[in-house]
Design an enzyme around this catalytic site. Sequence first.
Site, mmCIF file in Angstrom:
data_model
loop_
_atom_site.group_PDB
_atom_site.id
_atom_site.type_symbol
_atom_site.label_atom_id
_atom_site.label_comp_id
_atom_site.label_asym_id
_atom_site.label_seq_id
_atom_site.Cartn_x
_atom_site.Cartn_y
_atom_site.Cartn_z
ATOM 1 N N CYS A 138 0.824 -1.205 0.000
ATOM 2 C CA CYS A 138 0.000 0.000 0.000
ATOM 3 C C CYS A 138 0.862 1.260 0.000
ATOM 4 O O CYS A 138 1.524 1.563 -0.969
ATOM 5 C CB CYS A 138 -0.965 -0.045 1.182
ATOM 6 S SG CYS A 138 -2.407 1.034 0.986
ATOM 7 N N HIS A 139 0.899 2.029 1.107
ATOM 8 C CA HIS A 139 1.748 3.212 1.182
ATOM 9 C C HIS A 139 3.158 2.880 1.662
ATOM 10 O O HIS A 139 4.050 3.745 1.624
ATOM 11 C CB HIS A 139 1.121 4.262 2.100
ATOM 12 C CG HIS A 139 -0.167 4.830 1.571
ATOM 13 N ND1 HIS A 139 -1.389 4.284 1.875
ATOM 14 C CD2 HIS A 139 -0.410 5.870 0.747
ATOM 15 C CE1 HIS A 139 -2.343 4.973 1.267
ATOM 16 N NE2 HIS A 139 -1.779 5.934 0.570
ATOM 17 N N GLU A 170 -6.089 7.679 -3.965
ATOM 18 C CA GLU A 170 -6.015 8.871 -3.123
ATOM 19 C C GLU A 170 -7.151 9.835 -3.453
ATOM 20 O O GLU A 170 -7.736 10.465 -2.555
ATOM 21 C CB GLU A 170 -4.663 9.587 -3.309
ATOM 22 C CG GLU A 170 -3.426 8.730 -3.113
ATOM 23 C CD GLU A 170 -3.192 8.284 -1.673
ATOM 24 O OE1 GLU A 170 -4.087 8.431 -0.832
ATOM 25 O OE2 GLU A 170 -2.082 7.775 -1.404
#
Length: 237
Positions: A138-139, A170
């Site tokens: 993910c991030h 986002e």
Amino acid sequence: MASKNVIIALTSYNEVFYQDGTKTGVFVVEALHPFREYRSQGFNVQFVSETGTFGWDEHSLTETFLNGQDKEDFDNDNSEFQLALKKVKKPSEVNPDNYDIFFAAAGHGSCFDFPTAKGLQDLALRIYAKGGIVAAVCHGPVIFAGLNDKKTGKNIAEGKSLTGFTDEGEVVLNVLDLMREKNVPTVVDVFNKCGIKYLAPIGPWDDFSLTDGRIVTGVNPASATSTAKRSIIALSK
């Protein structure tokens, strides 16, 4: 394999981020699902964060993302997951020579501290340098912002094909403008800066993960388990 030990890195950032006034931090299942997969395969797991502290992304605590067995494990202070979390360490308290996989869990909090988290980055680089795996979901891949090989000076993922949370995602979450205002990089921003090829899933919420050599990445919470699985396969090769 030489050892069966994994480091799961957590963000230490736990401040108000979302427009509804809630905090970001560690996204629960992005730590829980890899932990469960590694433990099921006999790996020992050590949690680590840059400061030795962490907090939860409040959105990740909602029923949408945390339910069933996941919620039971989270709510049980004596679950294997919670007991392991109570032993979270700082990078300086961990010997990278004892680990073969570095896994960067996520949550938007990662975008705040991972790009400059020198302690976590050093762990990842040292594990990679000795032939280990660097994985992120993910991030979590924003940590590659500082993963430059100490001998060559080049990013260890330069020219490789990786994935991570999409800019489209986002926008859907209505946080891209917030990130721009706070000068916080998206995964795509980091990849573009580091010369990393970004591969996107068909949809931002699909289970999608990639392996390129000894680097493994996944795109979102739904990809946390498959990313861990891929890292184990990559280690066995």
